[in-house]
Design a protein around this motif. Structure first.
Motif, PDB file in Angstrom:
ATOM      1  N   TYR A 224       0.925  -1.093  -0.088  1.00 47.82           N
ATOM      2  CA  TYR A 224       0.105   0.090   0.132  1.00 47.82           C
ATOM      3  C   TYR A 224       0.805   1.391   0.114  1.00 47.82           C
ATOM      4  O   TYR A 224       1.935   1.497   0.979  1.00 47.82           O
ATOM      5  N   HIS A 225       0.579   1.965  -0.872  1.00 44.71           N
ATOM      6  CA  HIS A 225       1.325   3.382  -1.163  1.00 44.71           C
ATOM      7  C   HIS A 225       0.681   4.515  -0.460  1.00 44.71           C
ATOM      8  O   HIS A 225      -0.272   5.014  -0.683  1.00 44.71           O
ATOM      9  N   VAL A 226       1.228   4.777   0.775  1.00 46.49           N
ATOM     10  CA  VAL A 226       0.468   5.932   1.644  1.00 46.49           C
ATOM     11  C   VAL A 226       1.625   6.960   2.156  1.00 46.49           C
ATOM     12  O   VAL A 226       2.502   6.820   2.149  1.00 46.49           O
ATOM     13  N   THR A 227       0.864   7.980   2.374  1.00 40.67           N
ATOM     14  CA  THR A 227       1.797   9.148   2.901  1.00 40.67           C
ATOM     15  C   THR A 227       2.183   8.865   4.262  1.00 40.67           C
ATOM     16  O   THR A 227       1.627   8.197   5.021  1.00 40.67           O
ATOM     17  N   GLU A 228       3.179   9.803   4.652  1.00 42.96           N
ATOM     18  CA  GLU A 228       3.845   9.423   6.017  1.00 42.96           C
ATOM     19  C   GLU A 228       2.882   9.398   6.948  1.00 42.96           C
ATOM     20  O   GLU A 228       2.693   8.882   8.015  1.00 42.96           O
ATOM     21  N   ARG A 230      -0.199   9.057   7.036  1.00 42.75           N
ATOM     22  CA  ARG A 230      -1.385   8.305   6.955  1.00 42.75           C
ATOM     23  C   ARG A 230      -0.950   7.014   7.320  1.00 42.75           C
ATOM     24  O   ARG A 230      -1.835   6.040   7.393  1.00 42.75           O
ATOM     25  N   LYS A 231       0.084   6.867   7.549  1.00 38.06           N
ATOM     26  CA  LYS A 231       0.568   5.236   7.774  1.00 38.06           C
ATOM     27  C   LYS A 231      -0.032   4.665   9.073  1.00 38.06           C
ATOM     28  O   LYS A 231      -0.327   3.637   9.028  1.00 38.06           O
ATOM     29  N   LEU A 235      -2.639   1.432   9.174  1.00 35.58           N
ATOM     30  CA  LEU A 235      -2.250   0.339   9.930  1.00 35.58           C
ATOM     31  C   LEU A 235      -3.537  -0.141  10.755  1.00 35.58           C
ATOM     32  O   LEU A 235      -3.727  -1.306  10.894  1.00 35.58           O
ATOM     33  N   THR A 251       9.754  -1.706  11.758  1.00 33.53           N
ATOM     34  CA  THR A 251       9.749  -0.269  11.875  1.00 33.53           C
ATOM     35  C   THR A 251      11.329  -0.059  11.437  1.00 33.53           C
ATOM     36  O   THR A 251      12.084  -1.050  11.646  1.00 33.53           O
ATOM     37  N   SER A 256      10.894   4.634  16.464  1.00 31.27           N
ATOM     38  CA  SER A 256       9.631   4.300  15.828  1.00 31.27           C
ATOM     39  C   SER A 256       8.783   3.291  16.459  1.00 31.27           C
ATOM     40  O   SER A 256       7.556   3.275  16.424  1.00 31.27           O
TER      41      SER A 256
END
Length: 295
Positions: A224-228, A230-231, A235, A251, A256
């Motif tokens: 899944y390609h998501v922005t920082e 939205r991770k 999840l 991580t 993190s």
């Protein structure tokens, strides 16, 4: 084939039965007689194939018949790359020592905990399971000697001579006697393993158990390609909407990992972080909780 047919005495067989083993694994069938004969061995088998018992059983079989002077000279040295593996191997040794002819002391030593109790407890230890770094520390403190070992076991040998361990391993090998039984175990047979044999000046009996074919149809991979930003929410959405009961999340840093675990807990998802900056007790407890389904 039975465990009795491998050449093991009833003292070891009694522990085998207590642990619930019905018959030897293929790697055990082929390696135990070799180790009992005193020959050097290189065992290649995948993780979870019963490799630890391969060397624990025959080494204890031989050691129980020897009259060993109680001092700081180790008889059996087992080297492994991680604290968790060292503890696991030591537990297997302890499980098999209960019914022996005589008492045999085993001990696990590793970094991340105080060295003082390990130094104090070293006298009379015959079987030492260790990570290379902590072992060197103990030797420098004169807590023990490996100059008279009769058996050397290197578990995950391909990893033990890679960058990060190589210098430590070279120092330790230089301290060992040339005459000893050497047993190596690895999950793969590669160029590094061939190099290890030359380094140790041994020509071991090679036993290789081919890995079973993995049913790749049972493995699904998704990306899944998501922005920082939205991770985290994404999840949590996956865990809840897909009703995932247990998951391993990797991580990029220890910080993190801690932050993510706290965020998941705040959202009523039982989570815990495991990494090298946590104490051994904390790591063991967290892993146990994960195995038992609490996390």
């Amino acid at each position: 084939m039975s465990f009795e047919s491998l050449g093991l005495s009833h003292h070891i067989i009694k522990s085998v039965r207590k642990l619930g083993f019905l018959k030897p694994f293929p790697i055990q069938e082929q390696t135990v007689p070799v180790i009992l004969s005193g020959k050097d061995l290189m065992g290649i088998a995948q993780t979870g194939s019963g490799k630890t018992a391969c060397f624990v059983m025959p080494i204890l079989e031989k050691l129980q018949n020897e009259d060993v002077k109680k001092d700081r000279n180790i008889q059996v040295l087992v080297l492994a790359p991680t604290r968790e593996l060292v503890i696991q191997i030591d537990e297997v040794f302890r499980a098999f020592t209960e019914n022996l002819k005589r008492e045999i002391r085993t001990m696990a030593v590793y970094g991340g905990v105080s060295i003082n109790p390990q130094m104090k407890g070293m006298f009379g230890v015959e079987v030492l399971v260790a990570t290379p770094g902590r072992l060197l520390d103990l030797i420098e403190h004169k807590a023990l000697s490996i100059s008279k070992i009769s058996h050397l076991v290197i578990d995950e040998a391909d990893k033990m001579f890679q960058l990060g361990f190589e210098e430590e391993m070279n120092k330790l090998i230089a301290m060992m006697p040339s005459k000893k039984q050497t047993v190596l175990f690895s999950a793969t047979l590669n160029d590094k393993v061939q190099e290890i044999k030359k380094r140790l000046t041994i020509n071991p009996v090679l036993v290789e158990i081919k890995a079973e074919e993995v049913d790749l149809d049972k493995i699904t991979q998704l990306a899944y390609h998501v922005t920082e930003e939205r991770k985290g929410p994404f999840l949590r959405y996956l865990l809840k909407e897909k009703n995932i009961r247990q998951a391993l999340v990797f991580t990029s840093s220890t910080r993190s990992a801690d932050n993510l675990a706290e965020k998941l807990k705040k959202n009523k998802i039982p989570a815990t972080a495991v990494h090298g900056k946590k104490s051994q007790g904390s790591r063991s407890g967290n892993l146990r909780g994960f195995k038992e389904g609490e996390t």
